[in-house]
Design an enzyme around this catalytic site. Structure first.
Site, short mmCIF file in Angstrom:
data_model
loop_
_atom_site.label_atom_id
_atom_site.label_comp_id
_atom_site.label_asym_id
_atom_site.label_seq_id
_atom_site.Cartn_x
_atom_site.Cartn_y
_atom_site.Cartn_z
N ARG A 101 0.88 -1.18 0.00
CA ARG A 101 0.00 0.00 0.00
C ARG A 101 0.91 1.22 0.00
O ARG A 101 1.68 1.43 0.94
CB ARG A 101 -0.91 0.00 1.22
N HIS A 128 -7.21 0.38 -6.55
CA HIS A 128 -7.45 -0.47 -5.38
C HIS A 128 -8.10 -1.76 -5.90
O HIS A 128 -9.29 -2.01 -5.68
CB HIS A 128 -8.36 0.26 -4.38
N GLN A 131 -10.09 -4.26 -3.63
CA GLN A 131 -11.38 -3.72 -3.21
C GLN A 131 -12.43 -3.97 -4.30
O GLN A 131 -13.52 -4.47 -4.03
CB GLN A 131 -11.24 -2.21 -2.95
N ASP A 223 -17.57 6.41 -1.53
CA ASP A 223 -16.28 6.35 -0.82
C ASP A 223 -16.00 7.77 -0.32
O ASP A 223 -16.65 8.74 -0.76
CB ASP A 223 -15.18 5.85 -1.79
N CYS A 263 -16.61 1.23 0.64
CA CYS A 263 -15.41 0.41 0.86
C CYS A 263 -14.90 0.51 2.29
O CYS A 263 -14.17 -0.35 2.75
CB CYS A 263 -14.33 0.81 -0.13
N ARG A 291 -13.74 -9.01 1.72
CA ARG A 291 -12.32 -8.70 1.47
C ARG A 291 -11.45 -9.90 1.87
O ARG A 291 -10.50 -10.24 1.18
CB ARG A 291 -11.87 -7.46 2.26
N1 CP Z 1 -11.30 -0.52 2.27
C1 CP Z 1 -10.04 -0.57 2.71
O1 CP Z 1 -9.09 -0.82 1.94
O2 CP Z 1 -9.90 -0.35 4.03
P1 CP Z 1 -8.53 -0.14 4.81
O3 CP Z 1 -8.00 1.21 4.40
O4 CP Z 1 -8.91 -0.18 6.26
O5 CP Z 1 -7.58 -1.22 4.44
N1 NVA Z 2 -10.19 6.34 -1.40
C1 NVA Z 2 -9.82 5.91 -0.08
C2 NVA Z 2 -10.02 4.44 0.04
C3 NVA Z 2 -9.68 3.85 1.36
C4 NVA Z 2 -9.85 2.37 1.41
C5 NVA Z 2 -8.39 6.30 0.21
O1 NVA Z 2 -7.54 6.18 -0.68
O2 NVA Z 2 -8.11 6.75 1.32
#
Ligand code: CP
Ligand code: NVA
Length: 306
Positions: A101, A128, A131, A223, A263, A291
């Site tokens: 990430r 993502h 997701q 989101d 999400c 997930r």
């Molecule tokens: N939806 C998602 O990826 O959540 P986190 O940021 O908690 O991993």
């Molecule tokens: N769009 C959000 C998604 C989190 C899972 C972010 O990038 O923070």
């Protein structure tokens, strides 16, 4: 398939169907897979916080018989302490795979050029993919394989939306997205999706009008308006989303039994109201649960790729 899931573009229709079939199996029969990753060690490299992605990958790897090491923002300091390509070549010799990430998508693509083991994007500023896979698996579970529900995303043109658009286009679904004019998804994603739609029969529509966008929708998805890493733009960005909140009033325009998805994490009172999050149409926690199952399937699928 490639051993890397960096973008939804890495997935063929066949890969997606295999991952969905495996997800169903893993969800129903977890014990069948309890030794599948025995002896394998994965790195979880996270430059940003995470609840779902981190915990579901770590728990998922463990339940498949493997092990993992969490490497947070202060540990290896990717690209700061040493170059991304050097870290990739070292970890190549220690690990069976990584989940990453990062702030910048470029970090993941650069890492991927030097890392030879299975590799999964656990969120970047552009994509993502895990997701989106879990989301369409959830939609399919709810509506059945042959149904063509109308799925409408209302919100920011961000990483999650980019991945959803591409996956909807690959699956041949009906997908509408509604964003403020100033915050569209990536232009390249829209273009790729329109091209894919010609082959798959997908219907991809975009607008800036949430009321029309959710009309007769079977699923309304949102989101956050301010993603991780955009905190400084917060005050300015929030103003641009006036009228884009998913609330009970907006949902009256959708189908009566519309499923509401997010999400997570949610910023209640901004992109979604507390009432809708807690309401009977919300399937956000079933979505979050998936997930885990879908990520286990992704791991199994990538680790079996030669
Ligand atoms: N939806 C998602 O990826 O959540 P986190 O940021 O908690 O991993
Ligand atoms: N769009 C959000 C998604 C989190 C899972 C972010 O990038 O923070």
């Amino acid at each position: 398939m490639k051993k890397q899931l960096i973008s939804v573009n890495d997935l063929s229709r066949e890969d997606i169907e295999k991952i969905f079939a495996l997800s169903t199996d893993v969800k129903k029969n977890p014990e069948k897979f309890q030794n599948a990753l025995q002896g394998k060690m994965f790195g979880l490299i996270f430059e940003k916080p995470s609840t779902r992605t981190w915990v579901s990958f770590q728990a998922g790897i463990f339940s498949l018989g493997g092990n993992s090491i969490y490497l947070g923002p202060d540990d290896i300091k990717l690209g700061v302490r040493e170059e991304v390509k050097d870290v990739a070549r070292v970890l190549n010799r220690y690990l069976s795979g990584v989940v990453m990430r990062t702030f910048y998508h470029k970090t993941i693509t650069e890492f991927g050029m030097y890392f030879r083991q299975p590799m999964i994007n656990g969120l970047s500023d552009y994509q993502h993919p895990c997701q989106a896979l879990a989301d369409f698996f959830t939609i399919r579970e709810r509506f059945g394989e042959d149904a063509k529900p109308i799925v409408t995303f209302v919100g920011d043109g961000n990483n999650v939306l980019n991945s959803l658009i591409l996956l909807a286009a690959k699956l041949g679904g009906i997908f509408r997205y509604v964003t403020p004019e100033k915050h569209p998804p990536a232009k390249k994603v829209h273009e790729q999706a329109m091209k894919l739609a010609q082959e798959t029969g997908a219907v991809i529509e975009s607008s800036h009008d949430p009321v029309n966008g959710v009309r007769d929708a079977d699923v309304v998805y949102t989101d956050v308006w301010v993603s991780m890493g955009q905190e400084e733009e917060r005050a300015k960005k929030i103003k641009d989303f006036d009228g884009m909140q998913v609330n009970s009033e907006l949902l009256k325009k959708a189908k009566k039994d519309v499923a509401v998805m997010h999400c997570l994490p949610a910023h209640r009172g901004e992109e979604i109201t507390d009432e809708v999050m807690e309401g009977q149409n919300s399937i956000v926690f079933d979505q979050a649960e998936n997930r885990l199952h879908v990520q286990k399937a992704i791991l199994l699928h990538l680790c079996s790729a030669s």
